[in-house]
Motif scaffolding. Structure first.
Motif, PDB file in Angstrom:
ATOM      1  N   GLY A  77      -7.017  -5.326   5.624  1.00 46.97           N
ATOM      2  CA  GLY A  77      -7.665  -4.749   4.995  1.00 46.97           C
ATOM      3  C   GLY A  77      -8.139  -4.122   3.220  1.00 46.97           C
ATOM      4  O   GLY A  77      -8.582  -6.218   3.228  1.00 46.97           O
ATOM      5  N   SER A  78      -8.261  -3.931   2.668  1.00 53.33           N
ATOM      6  CA  SER A  78      -8.665  -3.910   1.340  1.00 53.33           C
ATOM      7  C   SER A  78      -7.678  -4.258   0.518  1.00 53.33           C
ATOM      8  O   SER A  78      -7.918  -4.016  -0.813  1.00 53.33           O
ATOM      9  CB  SER A  78      -9.974  -3.556   0.852  1.00 53.33           C
ATOM     10  N   TYR A  79      -6.342  -4.075   0.184  1.00 49.72           N
ATOM     11  CA  TYR A  79      -6.099  -4.449  -0.473  1.00 49.72           C
ATOM     12  C   TYR A  79      -5.241  -5.781  -0.543  1.00 49.72           C
ATOM     13  O   TYR A  79      -4.374  -6.186  -0.013  1.00 49.72           O
ATOM     14  CB  TYR A  79      -4.036  -3.203   0.732  1.00 49.72           C
ATOM     15  N   VAL A  80      -6.223  -6.137  -1.463  1.00 44.97           N
ATOM     16  CA  VAL A  80      -5.718  -7.510  -1.320  1.00 44.97           C
ATOM     17  C   VAL A  80      -6.432  -8.675  -2.931  1.00 44.97           C
ATOM     18  O   VAL A  80      -7.413  -7.510  -3.580  1.00 44.97           O
ATOM     19  CB  VAL A  80      -6.602  -8.655  -0.695  1.00 44.97           C
ATOM     20  N   TYR A  81      -5.085  -8.914  -3.620  1.00 37.40           N
ATOM     21  CA  TYR A  81      -6.089  -9.110  -4.860  1.00 37.40           C
ATOM     22  C   TYR A  81      -6.786 -10.669  -4.670  1.00 37.40           C
ATOM     23  O   TYR A  81      -5.945 -11.238  -3.959  1.00 37.40           O
ATOM     24  CB  TYR A  81      -4.864  -9.555  -5.951  1.00 37.40           C
ATOM     25  N   LEU A  82      -7.606 -10.591  -5.659  1.00 40.43           N
ATOM     26  CA  LEU A  82      -8.564 -12.571  -5.148  1.00 40.43           C
ATOM     27  C   LEU A  82      -8.905 -12.691  -6.347  1.00 40.43           C
ATOM     28  O   LEU A  82      -8.916 -12.777  -7.534  1.00 40.43           O
ATOM     29  CB  LEU A  82     -10.045 -11.723  -4.700  1.00 40.43           C
ATOM     30  N   GLY A  83      -9.478 -14.202  -6.186  1.00 38.63           N
ATOM     31  CA  GLY A  83      -8.911 -15.727  -7.303  1.00 38.63           C
ATOM     32  C   GLY A  83      -9.985 -16.494  -6.735  1.00 38.63           C
ATOM     33  O   GLY A  83     -10.171 -16.803  -5.520  1.00 38.63           O
ATOM     34  N   GLU A  84     -10.714 -17.559  -7.604  1.00 37.93           N
ATOM     35  CA  GLU A  84     -11.338 -18.828  -6.807  1.00 37.93           C
ATOM     36  C   GLU A  84     -10.759 -20.050  -7.774  1.00 37.93           C
ATOM     37  O   GLU A  84     -10.743 -19.598  -9.463  1.00 37.93           O
ATOM     38  CB  GLU A  84     -13.180 -18.483  -7.185  1.00 37.93           C
ATOM     39  N   MET A  85     -11.568 -20.658  -7.328  1.00 42.28           N
ATOM     40  CA  MET A  85     -11.734 -21.998  -8.053  1.00 42.28           C
ATOM     41  C   MET A  85     -12.772 -23.005  -7.919  1.00 42.28           C
ATOM     42  O   MET A  85     -12.850 -23.479  -6.799  1.00 42.28           O
ATOM     43  CB  MET A  85     -10.654 -23.016  -7.692  1.00 42.28           C
ATOM     44  N   ALA A 130       0.439  -1.012   0.632  1.00 39.34           N
ATOM     45  CA  ALA A 130       0.052   0.319  -0.032  1.00 39.34           C
ATOM     46  C   ALA A 130       0.601   1.425   0.191  1.00 39.34           C
ATOM     47  O   ALA A 130       0.205   2.534  -0.573  1.00 39.34           O
ATOM     48  CB  ALA A 130      -0.364  -0.465   1.684  1.00 39.34           C
ATOM     49  N   LYS A 131       1.959   1.213   0.713  1.00 40.37           N
ATOM     50  CA  LYS A 131       3.051   2.761   0.249  1.00 40.37           C
ATOM     51  C   LYS A 131       4.273   2.121  -0.348  1.00 40.37           C
ATOM     52  O   LYS A 131       5.206   1.206  -0.810  1.00 40.37           O
ATOM     53  CB  LYS A 131       3.324   2.810   1.857  1.00 40.37           C
ATOM     54  N   LEU A 132       4.414   3.479  -1.632  1.00 44.76           N
ATOM     55  CA  LEU A 132       5.652   3.098  -2.494  1.00 44.76           C
ATOM     56  C   LEU A 132       6.873   3.595  -1.386  1.00 44.76           C
ATOM     57  O   LEU A 132       6.803   5.062  -1.265  1.00 44.76           O
ATOM     58  CB  LEU A 132       5.021   4.375  -3.641  1.00 44.76           C
ATOM     59  N   LYS A 133       8.053   2.812  -1.724  1.00 48.91           N
ATOM     60  CA  LYS A 133       8.792   2.914  -1.090  1.00 48.91           C
ATOM     61  C   LYS A 133      10.110   4.222  -1.787  1.00 48.91           C
ATOM     62  O   LYS A 133      10.303   3.546  -2.745  1.00 48.91           O
ATOM     63  CB  LYS A 133       9.617   1.989  -0.734  1.00 48.91           C
ATOM     64  N   ASP A 134      10.942   4.749  -1.459  1.00 48.91           N
ATOM     65  CA  ASP A 134      11.377   5.622  -2.282  1.00 48.91           C
ATOM     66  C   ASP A 134      10.637   6.221  -3.263  1.00 48.91           C
ATOM     67  O   ASP A 134      11.641   6.463  -4.254  1.00 48.91           O
ATOM     68  CB  ASP A 134      12.927   5.068  -2.624  1.00 48.91           C
TER      69      ASP A 134
END
Length: 377
Positions: free
Chosen positions: A164-172, A79-83
């Motif tokens: 939090g909501s910073y997740v990618y989702l997939g399913e099978m 969620a945060k960009l370093k440098d």
């Protein structure tokens, strides 16, 4: 086979291959979702990117005959960009949304799902499996909600207690009768931070999105951006995070679990002016691995022009003049004309008047007129 024992083995294995959260849901039809999708269709709130067949989007049995359950997975992204490089007056920068940082998440999730498939088939060779990520028929969010990954927030994102909501989702989808998990109770309460933060009012109400007004969708379109949205885009090149960054559940959230998701600062926060003349080859080499490149360079270039107008970057006038005079694409020529007027420098008057004498495209001529009107001419 002892399915309960195997389910636990699968959970344990998922942790060893970089799956941050896994849940199980029944494969029964998503009746409530079907009603919502039909209503969205009636209201004209869909983006047009969605699969068209609502029956297939809401009935797993149509995608995998004999479907008994659905495995949902979630991977946390940074969620945060370093440098992060700084944007200066003479070197303005744009931004790619967090979901486009690092390697295209479709590839990352497919890799994890393929590993799960191999694990299952090794133990149960006759198992039927159907995996999908984002572009598949099923709603990732509806599956994840049913499988207890998180609750569906007012910002229309799945919010997990852990990430939090910073997740990618997939399913099978599978014909294995796994025990379903319990959905998580909604924890948004009376909070409306995301609704208030939405730049365009695309969040009509909690849990309902008018995709036609969503900045994330608008940045992916290829045509002229409607006037009312041009001042709302800011310096966004792809996507929008406003409804996520405003969410109290995302406060202090920042996970760097996956090397493939780590963003290159100069790529996800790039200088704007070089984007206007970038070649197809350089665009592919620089941005091709990002999920945000899927629509090609044209929307990114149009958004970069709008971002330069947002900053009123007078140093970009030579580049904008070149786009207006030489770019073969009317959308970019016209947007550059509008941007020259928005920047407000008197030197733009002659540029626009000269262009009006040679321009043949009616829409571009309209944009030139808009630019001159903003300059009082």
């Amino acid at each position: 086979m002892d399915i309960v024992k195997f389910q636990q083995e699968l959970i344990d294995y998922s942790k060893t291959i970089g799956i941050d959260k896994i849940g199980f849901a029944s494969a029964s039809p998503f009746d409530e979702l079907k009603s919502r999708l039909l209503r969205q269709q009636e209201l004209g709130y869909q983006s047009g990117f969605e699969p068209k067949d609502i029956e297939k989007r809401t009935n797993p049995e149509l995608l995998l005959p004999g479907a008994k359950s659905i495995i949902a997975i979630a991977l946390a992204y940074p969620a945060k960009l370093k440098d992060a490089p700084r944007s200066t007056r003479s070197e303005r920068r744009g931004m790619f949304a967090r979901a486009s940082w690092g390697e295209d998440y479709h590839h990352i999730l497919r890799d994890r799902l393929q590993k799960l498939e191999s694990f299952i088939l090794e133990k149960l060779p006759d198992a039927k499996l159907q995996s999908m990520v984002d572009t598949g028929e099923l709603s990732d969010r509806a599956v994840a909600e049913r499988a207890g990954i998180g609750w569906s927030g007012k910002n229309c994102a799945i919010i997990t207690p852990e990430f939090g909501s910073y997740v990618y989702l997939g399913e099978m989808i599978t014909n294995i009768p796994f025990a379903p998990d319990t959905p998580i109770e909604d924890q948004c309460g009376s909070c409306r931070a995301c609704l208030d933060a939405c730049p365009t009012g695309a969040l009509v109400q909690g849990g309902q999105l008018n995709a036609q007004r969503c900045v994330s969708f608008l940045t992916q379109t290829k045509d002229f951006l409607p006037d009312e949205f041009r001042t709302k885009i800011g310096n966004r090149l792809y996507g929008c995070d406003s409804c996520q960054t405003a969410c109290p559940k995302n406060k202090g959230i920042d996970f760097h679990f996956h090397e493939e998701m780590e963003p290159h600062p100069e790529v996800v926060k790039p200088l704007l002016k070089p984007i206007l003349s970038i070649s197809n080859r350089d665009f592919k080499e620089t941005y091709g691995a990002l999920s945000g490149s899927w629509r090609g360079k044209k929307p990114i270039q149009r958004n970069a022009i709008i971002a330069l107008a947002h900053f009123k970057d007078r140093s970009a006038i030579p580049e904008l003049k070149q786009v207006l005079k030489e770019d073969p694409r009317p959308v970019l020529r016209g947007t550059a004309a509008w941007a020259l007027g928005k920047i407000g420098d008197e030197s733009a008057i002659d540029i626009l008047k000269e262009a009006s004498l040679k321009e043949k495209d009616e829409q571009v001529l309209d944009e030139i007129e808009k630019g001159l009107n903003m300059l009082g001419k």
